[in-house]
Design a protein around this motif. Structure first.
Motif, short mmCIF file in Angstrom:
data_model
loop_
_atom_site.label_atom_id
_atom_site.label_comp_id
_atom_site.label_asym_id
_atom_site.label_seq_id
_atom_site.Cartn_x
_atom_site.Cartn_y
_atom_site.Cartn_z
N ALA A 2 0.83 -1.22 0.00
CA ALA A 2 0.00 0.00 0.00
C ALA A 2 0.86 1.26 0.00
CB ALA A 2 -0.92 -0.01 1.23
N TRP A 3 2.10 1.13 -0.49
CA TRP A 3 3.03 2.27 -0.44
C TRP A 3 2.54 3.42 -1.32
CZ3 TRP A 3 5.86 4.75 -4.24
CH2 TRP A 3 6.82 5.67 -3.79
N ALA A 4 2.79 4.62 -0.84
CA ALA A 4 2.49 5.84 -1.60
C ALA A 4 3.56 6.87 -1.28
CB ALA A 4 1.10 6.38 -1.23
N TRP A 5 3.73 7.81 -2.21
CA TRP A 5 4.73 8.87 -1.99
C TRP A 5 4.46 9.60 -0.69
CZ3 TRP A 5 9.25 10.27 -4.03
CH2 TRP A 5 9.77 11.52 -3.68
N GLY A 6 5.53 9.86 0.06
CA GLY A 6 5.40 10.53 1.36
C GLY A 6 5.47 9.56 2.52
N LYS A 7 5.50 8.26 2.20
CA LYS A 7 5.62 7.23 3.23
C LYS A 7 6.80 6.33 2.91
CE LYS A 7 0.65 7.14 4.21
NZ LYS A 7 -0.57 6.30 4.31
N VAL A 8 7.32 5.67 3.95
CA VAL A 8 8.42 4.72 3.77
C VAL A 8 7.82 3.32 3.75
CG1 VAL A 8 10.62 3.89 4.66
CG2 VAL A 8 9.96 6.28 5.01
N GLY A 9 8.14 2.54 2.73
CA GLY A 9 7.59 1.21 2.59
C GLY A 9 8.21 0.22 3.57
N THR A 10 7.41 -0.72 4.06
CA THR A 10 7.88 -1.72 5.01
C THR A 10 7.56 -3.13 4.50
OG1 THR A 10 5.80 -1.76 6.29
CG2 THR A 10 7.49 -0.15 6.94
N ILE A 11 8.42 -4.06 4.90
CA ILE A 11 8.23 -5.48 4.63
C ILE A 11 8.16 -6.19 5.97
CG2 ILE A 11 9.25 -7.55 3.59
CD1 ILE A 11 8.34 -5.53 1.55
N SER A 12 7.17 -7.05 6.16
CA SER A 12 6.99 -7.75 7.45
C SER A 12 7.81 -9.04 7.49
CB SER A 12 5.52 -8.06 7.67
OG SER A 12 5.34 -8.83 8.83
N THR A 13 8.32 -9.37 8.67
CA THR A 13 9.05 -10.63 8.85
C THR A 13 8.11 -11.82 8.98
OG1 THR A 13 9.09 -10.36 11.26
CG2 THR A 13 10.95 -9.45 10.02
N GLY A 14 6.84 -11.57 9.32
CA GLY A 14 5.88 -12.66 9.48
C GLY A 14 5.80 -13.19 10.89
N ALA A 15 6.53 -12.57 11.82
CA ALA A 15 6.49 -12.99 13.23
C ALA A 15 6.70 -11.76 14.10
CB ALA A 15 7.56 -14.04 13.54
N ASN A 16 6.03 -11.72 15.26
CA ASN A 16 6.15 -10.58 16.16
C ASN A 16 7.47 -10.62 16.90
OD1 ASN A 16 3.63 -9.39 15.60
ND2 ASN A 16 2.59 -10.80 17.00
N GLY A 17 8.26 -9.55 16.73
CA GLY A 17 9.50 -9.40 17.48
C GLY A 17 10.59 -10.38 17.08
N ALA A 18 10.51 -10.98 15.90
CA ALA A 18 11.51 -11.96 15.48
C ALA A 18 11.36 -12.23 13.99
CB ALA A 18 11.34 -13.26 16.27
N PHE A 19 12.32 -12.98 13.46
CA PHE A 19 12.15 -13.54 12.12
C PHE A 19 11.24 -14.76 12.24
CE2 PHE A 19 16.31 -11.43 11.66
CZ PHE A 19 16.12 -10.75 10.47
N ALA A 20 10.42 -15.02 11.21
CA ALA A 20 9.60 -16.21 11.22
C ALA A 20 10.49 -17.45 11.23
CB ALA A 20 8.68 -16.23 10.00
N GLU A 21 10.06 -18.48 11.90
CA GLU A 21 10.85 -19.70 12.05
C GLU A 21 11.28 -20.24 10.69
OE1 GLU A 21 12.86 -22.55 14.17
OE2 GLU A 21 11.68 -20.90 15.01
N GLY A 22 12.61 -20.31 10.49
CA GLY A 22 13.17 -20.87 9.27
C GLY A 22 13.03 -19.98 8.05
N GLU A 23 12.58 -18.75 8.22
CA GLU A 23 12.34 -17.88 7.07
C GLU A 23 13.07 -16.54 7.16
OE1 GLU A 23 8.18 -17.43 6.38
OE2 GLU A 23 7.77 -19.58 6.29
#
Length: 416
Positions: free
Chosen positions: A263-284
């Motif tokens: 949902a990125w738009a100009w004026g915002k910084v794009g983010t990518i989620s790790t898929g887990a709260n406070g960590a990398f997703a297991e094995g990913e």
């Protein structure tokens, strides 16, 4: 610290001490890999890690950090000349401004500086008093800051003479196309322009000196001022360029609005989620980093860097790809940076730690992403009264900063 940050310094041969530390760091990394492999094997076999092995991995990781910091300090020391060294080596006398400034700093004699002001037909004194430092001193302070201020070392830097830099930016890029030699040229669509404003804010440091130090003719006063203010300026800048709120300080890139890359738009910084709260997703973990890298357009990836703090770097140092290769590698040479997936890592202590909802890792081309604006002139006011018997030097410079291209970097969000 990398070669671009050190471009303003004279290149010197790497000393045996630095080379020895580099070899020692490579051996330490081999020990780290062996210990971490043992820890991972224990986790697979027992479903729990041995405390002794985990402590060993943490100790070796801390040793790697300490060795890298020591190499950086020694490399910077070897490549950084004293202020005024080039002029002295060529047998040239100090400039009129530099000589007048030294008399002011050492003894408070303003006569020569005021005479220089009249001769140059310029206004060197401000409303709060003080004088501008000589050009060579200001230039060297900027070079030193570029070497030890992490974001400044990779960002674009612009020097201006006004209080605010206003910069138009074409959001959609310039209109272009192909046409034959004799064909009519169609009217291009009006570009989408955004006006970016970067006000400069006052940054100060107040080093103190004794009368004995100022009376000692062997002391290089310019170099002393530069060394005293560089650490204070770098610490304040580093914090503001990352987390500054834009009120009486630059606006940090972490304080801008953020949006998921979908949902990125100009004026915002794009983010990518790790898929887990406070960590990398297991094995990913590797997959999340790959997603972050390829969320960036190819034109930005060529000069991209990872930005994270030391604690986060300690976590990614343990990651492997599917073939069992470590994603993190130590610097290949003195003055280079450690790499993650082949991209250099810039260590910025003001970046957040890994925690739920935190964007602990940034990745992008910071030359195009973040702009640092320096207003021309560093001012020094000599104050022998406020802290007697010490002499204070109220040193100020004006700095601004902010994002100039919102598409040039992405953040890794540690959330599901």
């Amino acid at each position: 610290m990398d070669e671009t940050a050190l471009a303003g310094f004279e290149t010197k041969t790497v000393t045996p001490e630095i080379r020895g530390l580099q070899d020692e760091m490579q051996r330490t990394f081999e020990s780290f890999r062996e210990a971490n492999d043992m820890r991972l094997d224990e986790l697979e076999r027992r479903m729990t890690g041995d405390v002794v092995t985990s402590d060993k991995v943490d100790r070796i990781a801390a040793a790697l950090d300490a060795q890298n910091q020591r190499i950086e300090r020694l490399a910077l020391k070897e490549m950084r000349p004293a202020l005024g060294q080039d002029r002295a080596r060529r047998g040239e006398p100090a400039s009129e401004h530099k000589s007048a400034f030294e008399r002011y700093v050492r003894g408070g004699d303003e006569t020569a500086l005021r005479r220089f002001e009249e001769k140059a037909m310029s206004n060197l004194t401000g409303a709060d008093g003080g004088f501008l430092v000589p050009d060579e001193t200001e230039t060297e302070i900027g070079r030193r800051l570029a070497s030890i201020s992490p974001i400044r070392s990779i960002a674009a830097v612009r020097t201006v003479s006004s209080a605010v830099l206003k910069k138009p930016f074409a959001i959609s890029g310039a209109e272009s196309g192909w046409v034959s030699e004799a064909a009519d040229r169609e009217q291009t669509a009006a570009p989408q322009l955004a006006e970016l404003s970067f006000p400069t804010m006052e940054l100060y440091a107040m080093p103190a000196a004794t009368a004995t130090l100022l009376d000692d003719a062997a002391v290089d006063i310019d170099r002393w001022i530069g060394e005293e203010v560089e650490q204070a300026f770098a610490a304040q800048e580093g914090s503001a360029f990352v987390n500054g709120d834009g009120v009486s300080k630059p606006k940090g890139f972490m304080t801008y609005a953020k949006a998921d890359e979908s949902a990125w738009a100009w004026g915002k910084v794009g983010t990518i989620s790790t898929g887990a709260n406070g960590a990398f997703a297991e094995g990913e973990a590797a997959d999340a980093l790959i997603d972050l890298v390829y969320a960036l357009k190819a034109g930005y990836r060529q000069n991209a860097s990872f930005v994270m703090n030391r604690k986060t770097q300690g976590s990614v140092r343990k990651l492997k790809d599917e073939d069992g290769n470590y994603l993190w590698l130590p610097p290949a040479s003195a003055g280079a940076r450690a790499t993650l997936m082949g991209f250099p890592i810039v260590e910025a202590e003001d970046m957040p730690n890994i925690a739920t909802g935190n964007c602990a890792i940034a990745f992008g081309d910071f030359q195009r992403f973040y702009l640092v604006v320096d207003r021309q002139g560093v001012r020094v006011l000599r104050d022998p009264y406020s802290a007697k018997p010490y002499v204070l030097f109220y040193t100020t410079k004006r700095v601004g900063g902010g994002i100039q291209d919102f598409d040039a970097a992405k953040l890794l969000d540690f959330s599901a």
